[in-house]
Design an enzyme around this catalytic site. Structure first.
Site, PDB file in Angstrom:
ATOM      1  N   SER A 236      47.376  38.431  47.806  1.00 50.36           N
ATOM      2  CA  SER A 236      47.527  39.861  47.542  1.00 50.36           C
ATOM      3  C   SER A 236      46.338  40.477  46.826  1.00 50.36           C
ATOM      4  CB  SER A 236      48.796  40.103  46.709  1.00 50.36           C
ATOM      5  OG  SER A 236      48.709  39.435  45.459  1.00 50.36           O
TER       6      SER A 236
ATOM      7  N   LYS B 215      55.258  44.070  40.424  1.00 54.17           N
ATOM      8  CA  LYS B 215      53.887  44.575  40.295  1.00 54.17           C
ATOM      9  C   LYS B 215      53.873  46.048  39.898  1.00 54.17           C
ATOM     10  CE  LYS B 215      52.059  41.388  43.778  1.00 54.17           C
ATOM     11  NZ  LYS B 215      51.434  41.250  45.116  1.00 54.17           N
TER      12      LYS B 215
END
EC number: 3.4.21.53
Length: 1095
Positions: A981, A1024
């Site tokens: 990511s 996140k």
């Protein structure tokens, strides 16, 4: 005369020197003519003095050599004759004078085999008993006369002895392995000089055949004669004389002391010793001492051998009085101890008894020094104590030391006898109890008072089976095993195995189940009571229950709850069981490596048990429980099989209706069992096992959810468990928010629960310390006076031990001491601890009780507030100090990424890039995993391929990064980082570095990139985005494929104040990141991107 007595007499007559034979020949002949079995008096006398009376002869040949001169050695007469005519007495002296002048011919070895004791063995020539009716005659040329033992032998071969010293008058067999020492001993035997000095090594662990240092041995030893030698057993092969050892039988004659080490040998091979024999001493016959002085030339031949040679001097026992009272008392005590040991210890019984009988017959009080030596030789005392006995020259002191050694031997024998008696008594008691119990069973059975235990057991099994609904196959097995048990004896091992099997077979709940509740309102209420949030999980569970309500069963469903630690996966399983009304059983398979834990052991093994699922059915007593299999992603695999493969049969709806356990060996229906599994990571679950499960993901909690959970569940529970349920102790909401932000950022609430419990424990400690014992006294203090009075009342009669006043036989007792008197005020004051004689305080002893202690009542005037300001006093300094590494605009080459940590929480992760002169290498630091390294390689390759489009190079054909190295670092290097990511953030850092345009720190991004520039979706977006919200991020770049997930699953409170930009390729990422950087030196480059990098 008996055969043994005649043989003993004749043997000693041949072994003694001629002079001695002349002295006793007349009396011996008379005794023989009378036919008495008793040996002559000189036999007993020589026995007493420790000399040999009866000799043993080995089968080895005696080496006979020609006599040398008188100055070198004592004479060894080896005349050879065709017959064995006994010597005549009147010619004996004449024959000796002729032998001194005439050299002898070389004799041949003569073999003999006469023995009277298996523990002693000496080589000698043949011995024929003399005629009982004829006097002794001078020897023929073939007869053998033994050499005399020299009184003075100043220089000898020194042989070190290990573990035990030698004592005069007692044989010792030693094994010599040193080739030089073996050769020297053989040479000594050939030359007729079989004498050496034996000295004890000081080091008990050392073992050598030579003395290299005079301090390595004790100076006092013994002068010993080698009576026989033969090859040592167990070493070397046939014909290998160099490696073969030698066994020498030594007979010590007297004590000697080393004065000087003339020559030290080289230790090459160790020496092994055999235990010293303690049979009644039978020394070799020693004639009266010769008057010839032995010169050092006797051992001159030893200097040619690599052996130890020492100068020695004789040690003589100091004169003593035989009638001394102390000496006679010591001797009497030693003889008494001998007899005691003979009665207790069978190892010493024969030899001590025989020696004591012979010593008594020979008037043992005439030789106290020999008695002391025997006492030391027969015992197994310490080496130092035995050496002290050897070195003692004063008879009184020697007897005392020998008695001490012998007393220790007696104590050991008594202890051994006591232990033996205790063991025998315990065994006899158990046997007696067993016999009595068997008789009692027989009597009760005859009277009809009690039936056989086996009959009651069979009846119990039948009663259990009657209450169950067993399948036909199971009933058949049950009847077979029951019939087998009826035919077995209760004490048989097979009966125990069969009984255990029937016990398990009748405890499985065949056909027994609990009613289920599929009410959706009831399930909703239970789930809301136990958990806050988790709306997606609750809705999935309600869907599951709705299907069960319509079908009437929930069979065929295996639920797997997956999520980070501490989010409540196990508690969700408990809530499902409570909502359905099912019984709950949990077992963990984390680290499980044995298939037998799942499918059970074979009944042939000792201690065999069924598997976990059969144990669960026995525990819950129903066929339809909810079984929670915890940590299914951490199951192991060992040499005992693969447990994950064994779980397939148990969790497969198509197979678990006839689950076969190895121990039960009958099919068990598990289709009605509801299985719920928990895991933290799906990647480690085997694919066939994961295919049989219905996965429900349990994501982490956001800050608002954590705050609500702490206020509704965690804080009240921790307050009650800390004993503060009725006190005014409040935890402010601001303190909880600070706790969540700066101490507990994990997705779950387990760490938050620990911190809240710590806060209330600290508050309880401060409250008790501030109030003190006056406000919160111990409950035992109020009940102590009554207990003290009762104790004093019971103890009062025993204080003075006062007799009855009407007892005339008991004299009046004195008044009790003042210490024992108890003042009146002491009877009511018992809270003071007792003081011992040493002045130490000991609390009063308390007896066990079954009473439960009630909680303390806290006054209403107590008020405690835990706020954000004083939170540090309860939980210490914050764990997290800042949310963002760069709060100000960073330099070019720095971007902000979003990561998902292993504990289930999100994090804002800055990425730093820097270039330097080099050769185009890429260096990565920060504890990066393999996948994130590949993302960096992909990002750098894309930038190099589009360097002209990005305006980094003026010409499309120009090479880029051929003379520079690039270094990428992600801070917090102690934390491992892995995953794809960070691709977009790494590529943005490269573009910022090479173009020199910095990136706004309020922009964070996440997404995987491909080599052609596509942005792929990632996971963990909820965590996140929560981390970005906590850090004050204003713009988040996310993959377009994750837009639906963000809009549906992320709470609106977390998304508030954040602008989301959804991107599909790298061009959109760069235009969104550098859009606010237009103007300045790079305005032309950024304008060209719109044409060269279309979105």
């Amino acid at each position: 005369m008996s055969r043994f007595g005649a043989h003993l007499w004749s043997l000693d007559a041949r072994l003694l020197p001629r002079a001695t034979q002349r002295h006793f020949s007349c009396s011996s002949a008379v005794s023989a003519r009378n036919g008495t079995a008793a040996a002559p008096s000189w036999v007993k006398a020589n026995w007493q003095y420790g000399h040999i009376v009866q000799r043993n002869f080995s089968s080895s040949a005696a080496a006979l050599v020609r006599n040398g001169s008188a100055a070198k050695s004592p004479r060894w007469i080896n005349a050879k004759t065709p017959d064995d005519t006994p010597p005549k007495e009147n010619d004996e002296q004449k024959k000796e004078e002729e032998e001194d002048k005439t050299p002898e011919p070389e004799p041949e070895p003569v073999k003999s085999s006469v023995s009277s004791s298996p523990s002693q063995s000496i080589s000698d020539g043949p011995v024929a008993p003399p005629a009982s009716n004829a006097p002794p005659v001078p020897p023929n040329p073939g007869s053998i006369a033994k050499q005399s033992v020299p009184e003075i032998y100043p220089q000898v071969l020194a042989l070190p002895i290990a573990r035990r010293p030698l004592f005069p008058g007692f044989y010792k067999a030693v094994v010599v392995r040193n080739p030089a020492v073996v050769a020297a001993i053989k040479d000594m035997m050939k030359r007729g000089q079989p004498y050496l000095g034996a000295f004890l090594l000081k080091d008990e662990n050392a073992d050598s055949d030579v003395i290299t240092d005079i301090n390595s041995v004790h100076p006092v030893g013994v002068f010993a004669q080698i009576t026989s030698v033969f090859a040592a057993a167990g070493r070397g092969g046939e014909g290998d004389d160099k490696e073969e050892g030698l066994t020498a039988v030594l007979y010590p004659h007297r004590r000697i002391k080393i004065t000087e080490l003339i020559k030290s040998g080289a230790a090459r091979v160790e020496q092994q010793e055999e235990p010293q024999t303690v049979e009644p001493p039978t020394p070799p016959p020693t004639p009266p001492p010769t008057t010839d002085l032995a010169l050092p030339s006797q051992t001159a031949f030893l200097h040619s051998h690599d052996v130890s040679i020492v100068n020695v001097e004789n040690l003589h026992t100091q004169p003593y009085k035989k009638d001394d009272q102390h000496i006679r008392a010591f001797m009497s005590e030693i003889v008494s101890v001998f007899k005691d040991i003979a009665q207790l210890n069978p190892l010493f019984r024969d030899q001590i008894t025989n020696f004591s009988i012979n010593q008594v017959a020979a008037n043992v009080f005439d030789e106290p020094d020999k008695l002391a030596d025997f006492a030391a030789a027969v015992s197994t005392g310490e080496v130092g104590e035995l050496q002290d006995v050897l070195e003692s020259l004063v008879v009184d002191d020697r007897l005392r030391k020998a008695l001490l050694v012998l007393k220790k031997e007696l104590i050991n024998a008594q202890l051994q006898s006591k232990l033996s008696r205790d063991v025998d008594s315990k065994i006899a008691k158990r046997q007696r109890e067993y016999y009595l119990m068997e008789q009692l069973k027989g009597i009760k059975k005859e009277l009809g008072m009690e039936s056989d235990g086996k009959d009651k057991l069979i009846e119990k099994f039948r009663e259990r089976a009657a209450s169950l609904v067993m399948p036909e196959g199971v009933k058949k097995v049950f009847e077979e095993e029951l019939s087998k048990l009826q035919g077995l004896e209760p004490a048989a091992s097979e009966a125990n195995v069969t009984r255990n099997y029937l016990d398990w077979l009748t405890q499985i709940p065949w056909g027994r189940s609990t009613p289920e509740n599929f009410s959706l309102p009831h399930a909703t209420r239970v789930l809301n009571e136990d958990h806050y949030g988790l709306q997606d999980i609750k809705s999935r569970i309600l869907e599951f229950l709705a299907v069960g309500k319509l079908r009437g069963t929930v069979q065929g469903k295996i639920i797997c709850l997956v999520g980070p630690p501490g989010v409540g996966k196990t508690s969700i399983g408990k809530s499902i069981a409570r909502a359905l009304g099912r019984r709950f059983f949990r077992f963990s398979v984390g680290g499980l490596t044995d298939v037998a834990e799942v499918k059970g052991h074979r009944r042939t093994y000792v201690g065999a048990l069924p598997g976990k699922i059969i144990q669960a059915l026995k525990r819950v007593e129903t066929e339809n429980p909810l079984v929670l299999i915890d940590e299914v992603d951490k199951i192991g695999r060992g040499h005992n099989g693969d447990p994950s493969s064994a779980l397939l049969e148990m969790l497969d709806p198509e197979q678990n209706s006839s689950f076969l356990d190895h121990y039960m060996d009958v099919p068990v229906d598990l289709s009605r069992v509801l299985f719920v599994c928990t895991a933290n990571n799906l990647a480690t679950i085997p694919a066939p096992l994961l295919d049989r499960m219905e996965v429900l993901e349990v994501s982490g909690y956001v800050s608002e959810e954590k705050l609500a959970i702490a206020s509704r569940y965690l804080a009240p529970q921790a307050k009650e468990q800390s004993g503060l349920g009725g006190a005014d102790v409040q935890l402010d909401e601001a303190a909880v928010e600070s706790l969540i932000r700066w101490y507990c950022r994990e997705s779950g609430v387990r760490n938050l629960k620990k911190h809240i419990e710590k806060i209330y424990r600290k508050a309880a400690l401060k409250l008790v310390e501030d109030l003190g014992e006056d406000v919160l006294p111990e409950p035992a203090a109020s009940a102590a006076p009554e207990a003290a009075k009762e104790d004093k009342a019971h103890e009062a009669p025993a204080v003075g031990s006062v007799p009855l006043p009407n007892d005339p036989t008991v004299p009046p007792e004195p008044a009790p001491a003042p210490v024992a008197e108890t003042p009146a005020e002491d009877s009511t004051t018992t809270s003071t601890p007792r003081t011992s004689e040493t002045g130490e305080d000991h609390p009063p002893a308390s007896s066990p009780t079954t009473a439960t202690r009630s909680p303390m009542h806290i006054p209403e005037t107590v008020h405690v507030r835990i706020t954000a300001e004083n939170l540090k006093e309860y939980v210490g300094p914050p764990v997290y100090h800042q949310d963002r590494l760069y709060s100000k605009p960073p330099p070019a080459g720095v971007s902000t990424g979003l990561g998902y940590l292993g504990n289930g929480s999100g994090a804002v992760m800055p990425i730093e890039a820097m270039s330097m002169p080099g050769k185009g290498a890429l260096q990565l630091t920060g504890k990066l995993g393999e996948v994130i390294r590949e993302s960096a390689q992909i990002g750098l390759s894309w930038v190099r391929a589009h360097a002209f489009d990005l305006g980094i190079t003026p010409d499309a054909s120009q090479q880029f990064l051929t003379d520079k190295d690039v270094h990428v670092h992600m801070p917090e290097g102690s934390i491992g980082k892995e995953g794809p990511s960070a691709g977009t953030a790494i590529l943005s850092a490269f573009v910022s570095l090479f173009t020199g345009v910095p990136i706004d720190p309020d922009i964070a991004m996440t997404g995987e990139i491909s080599l052609v520039g596509q942005v792929l979706p990632v996971g963990g977006l909820k965590e996140k985005i929560l981390a970005a919200h906590r850090a004050g991020i204003k713009t988040i770049l996310a993959p377009a494929a994750n837009q639906a997930d963000i809009e549906e699953n992320v709470p609106a409170s977390v998304k508030e104040g954040i602008r989301f930009v959804y991107v599909e390729n790298v061009n959109q990422v760069l235009q969104a990141v550098f859009a606010g950087a237009a103007g300045g030196a790079n305005a032309e480059v950024l304008e060209r991107w719109r044409g060269t990098l279309p979105p």
